[in-house]
Design a protein around this motif. Structure first.
Motif, mmCIF file in Angstrom:
data_model
loop_
_atom_site.group_PDB
_atom_site.id
_atom_site.type_symbol
_atom_site.label_atom_id
_atom_site.label_comp_id
_atom_site.label_asym_id
_atom_site.label_seq_id
_atom_site.Cartn_x
_atom_site.Cartn_y
_atom_site.Cartn_z
ATOM 1 N N SER A 125 -0.640 -10.617 17.764
ATOM 2 C CA SER A 125 -1.610 -10.901 16.697
ATOM 3 C C SER A 125 -1.785 -12.381 16.406
ATOM 4 C CB SER A 125 -1.207 -10.171 15.405
ATOM 5 O OG SER A 125 -1.201 -8.777 15.593
ATOM 6 N N ASP A 126 -0.694 -13.164 16.511
ATOM 7 C CA ASP A 126 -0.793 -14.580 16.153
ATOM 8 C C ASP A 126 -0.868 -15.508 17.374
ATOM 9 O OD1 ASP A 126 1.792 -14.298 17.047
ATOM 10 O OD2 ASP A 126 2.741 -14.828 15.142
ATOM 11 N N ASP A 127 -0.994 -14.906 18.578
ATOM 12 C CA ASP A 127 -1.161 -15.697 19.809
ATOM 13 C C ASP A 127 -0.080 -16.752 20.006
ATOM 14 O OD1 ASP A 127 -3.508 -14.398 20.703
ATOM 15 O OD2 ASP A 127 -4.704 -15.572 19.301
ATOM 16 N N GLU A 133 5.821 -6.410 18.406
ATOM 17 C CA GLU A 133 7.055 -5.645 18.269
ATOM 18 C C GLU A 133 8.280 -6.501 18.588
ATOM 19 O OE1 GLU A 133 9.806 -3.008 17.366
ATOM 20 O OE2 GLU A 133 7.681 -2.875 16.862
ATOM 21 N N ASP A 134 8.173 -7.364 19.595
ATOM 22 C CA ASP A 134 9.301 -8.235 19.915
ATOM 23 C C ASP A 134 9.524 -9.267 18.817
ATOM 24 O OD1 ASP A 134 10.020 -6.969 22.240
ATOM 25 O OD2 ASP A 134 8.757 -8.195 23.514
ATOM 26 N N GLU A 135 8.446 -9.670 18.130
ATOM 27 C CA GLU A 135 8.612 -10.582 16.991
ATOM 28 C C GLU A 135 9.412 -9.897 15.889
ATOM 29 O OE1 GLU A 135 6.610 -13.891 16.136
ATOM 30 O OE2 GLU A 135 4.654 -13.304 16.919
ATOM 31 N N ASN A 136 9.132 -8.617 15.678
ATOM 32 C CA ASN A 136 9.900 -7.872 14.681
ATOM 33 C C ASN A 136 11.379 -7.852 15.047
ATOM 34 O OD1 ASN A 136 7.649 -7.213 13.104
ATOM 35 N ND2 ASN A 136 7.198 -5.378 14.301
ATOM 36 N N ASP A 141 7.656 -13.529 12.141
ATOM 37 C CA ASP A 141 6.469 -12.953 11.519
ATOM 38 C C ASP A 141 5.392 -12.784 12.582
ATOM 39 O OD1 ASP A 141 4.175 -12.339 10.118
ATOM 40 O OD2 ASP A 141 4.448 -13.872 8.580
ATOM 41 N N PRO A 142 4.983 -11.545 12.906
ATOM 42 C CA PRO A 142 3.983 -11.333 13.961
ATOM 43 C C PRO A 142 2.602 -11.887 13.622
ATOM 44 C CG PRO A 142 4.476 -9.270 12.840
ATOM 45 C CD PRO A 142 5.481 -10.268 12.359
ATOM 46 N N ASN A 143 2.417 -12.308 12.372
ATOM 47 C CA ASN A 143 1.128 -12.867 11.965
ATOM 48 C C ASN A 143 1.190 -14.369 11.712
ATOM 49 O OD1 ASN A 143 -0.469 -10.365 11.855
ATOM 50 N ND2 ASN A 143 0.930 -9.815 10.199
ATOM 51 N N ASP A 144 2.316 -14.988 12.081
ATOM 52 C CA ASP A 144 2.494 -16.432 11.880
ATOM 53 C C ASP A 144 3.064 -17.028 13.162
ATOM 54 O OD1 ASP A 144 3.136 -19.027 11.179
ATOM 55 O OD2 ASP A 144 4.258 -18.490 9.368
ATOM 56 N N PRO A 145 2.288 -17.855 13.872
ATOM 57 C CA PRO A 145 2.771 -18.397 15.147
ATOM 58 C C PRO A 145 3.983 -19.307 15.022
ATOM 59 C CG PRO A 145 0.740 -19.490 14.478
ATOM 60 C CD PRO A 145 0.933 -18.336 13.542
ATOM 61 N N ASP A 146 4.239 -19.832 13.818
ATOM 62 C CA ASP A 146 5.403 -20.686 13.586
ATOM 63 C C ASP A 146 6.146 -20.147 12.370
ATOM 64 O OD1 ASP A 146 7.285 -22.682 13.386
ATOM 65 O OD2 ASP A 146 5.880 -24.230 12.711
ATOM 66 N N SER A 147 6.911 -19.084 12.572
ATOM 67 C CA SER A 147 7.519 -18.345 11.467
ATOM 68 C C SER A 147 8.427 -19.183 10.584
ATOM 69 C CB SER A 147 8.320 -17.146 12.008
ATOM 70 O OG SER A 147 7.485 -16.254 12.704
ATOM 71 N N ASP A 154 6.692 -19.934 17.761
ATOM 72 C CA ASP A 154 7.772 -18.981 18.014
ATOM 73 C C ASP A 154 8.006 -18.765 19.513
ATOM 74 O OD1 ASP A 154 7.950 -18.682 15.282
ATOM 75 O OD2 ASP A 154 6.672 -16.915 15.235
ATOM 76 N N GLY A 155 6.943 -18.723 20.292
ATOM 77 C CA GLY A 155 7.082 -18.505 21.726
ATOM 78 C C GLY A 155 7.761 -19.642 22.446
ATOM 79 N N ASP A 156 7.764 -20.841 21.822
ATOM 80 C CA ASP A 156 8.402 -22.010 22.435
ATOM 81 C C ASP A 156 9.827 -22.212 21.954
ATOM 82 O OD1 ASP A 156 6.076 -22.622 23.874
ATOM 83 O OD2 ASP A 156 5.245 -23.792 22.220
ATOM 84 N N GLU A 157 10.256 -21.379 21.010
ATOM 85 C CA GLU A 157 11.642 -21.442 20.526
ATOM 86 C C GLU A 157 12.564 -20.779 21.564
ATOM 87 O OE1 GLU A 157 12.630 -22.691 17.533
ATOM 88 O OE2 GLU A 157 10.922 -22.561 16.151
#
Length: 204
Positions: A125-127, A133-136, A141-147, A154-157
């Motif tokens: 959802s947040d690209d 589901e993996d964010e959960n 936060d699946p709706n925040d790219p930088d939780s 998040d994907g770069d963490e």
């Protein structure tokens, strides 16, 4: 005296052992299920017109899409069908060491390159390069790219500090280059190289 031979047959978690009941719109859900459980239109394969078939939606957001829940015998509208504190997607129905949600991710409907059949259970959802589901599971936060608001998506963490970014560990294939034009899907406005923006493709 009669002898009965019993043969054990092993099938994948998402094999289709039986034919779905009356399904006029061919979305993988019977008319009865659409009327009683998902409350979708049994004559429209994509009731909400989001490009995802009703059967490929993930009604309870447990990481397993609706049709796969049918094969697993879990509830479409209950993320923890057996109330054991573990989401259905995190269970391992066939005991092969691969969680249900990860087997779901491996299916063709999870392929970002397969236009109009992407699986709701694999949406990002947040690209941020990690599916919802993996964010959960990671506590993001699946709706925040930088939780954690640290300026890093998040994907770069690297949550588990194993030297591999979380986005690369994720089973979603958002980083693929579907049209082989040298631009990854995340940065490509025309993933299928048809001369139209992807947003226009979805409107067609």
């Amino acid at each position: 005296m009669s002898l009965t031979l019993i043969v054990g047959i092993s099938v994948p978690a998402f094999a289709s052992p039986f034919t779905t009941s009356y399904d006029p719109d061919k979305d993988g859900l019977s008319s009865k299920i659409e009327s009683k459980i998902t409350h979708t239109d049994p004559r429209d394969p994509d009731t909400d017109n989001d490009g995802i078939k009703d059967g490929d939606e993930d009604m309870d957001q447990d990481g397993v899409d609706n049709t796969n829940e049918l094969w697993l015998g879990t509830k479409l509208n209950d993320a923890d069908s057996d109330n054991d504190g573990v989401l259905d997607g995190d269970e391992d129905k066939d005991g092969d060491g691969v969680a249900n949600e990860d087997e779901d991710d491996d299916q063709k409907s999870a392929d970002a390159c397969a236009r109009s059949v992407e699986d709701d259970a694999d949406e990002d959802s947040d690209d941020d390069d990690i599916d919802d589901e993996d964010e959960n599971d990671l506590g993001d936060d699946p709706n925040d790219p930088d939780s954690d608001d640290d300026g890093i998506e998040d994907g770069d963490e690297d949550e588990d500090e194993d030297g591999v970014e979380d986005g690369d560990e994720d089973d979603e294939d958002e980083d693929d280059d579907c049209d082989d034009d040298g631009i990854e899907n995340d940065d490509d406005n025309d993933d299928d190289n048809d001369g139209e923006d992807d947003d226009e493709d979805e409107d067609d």
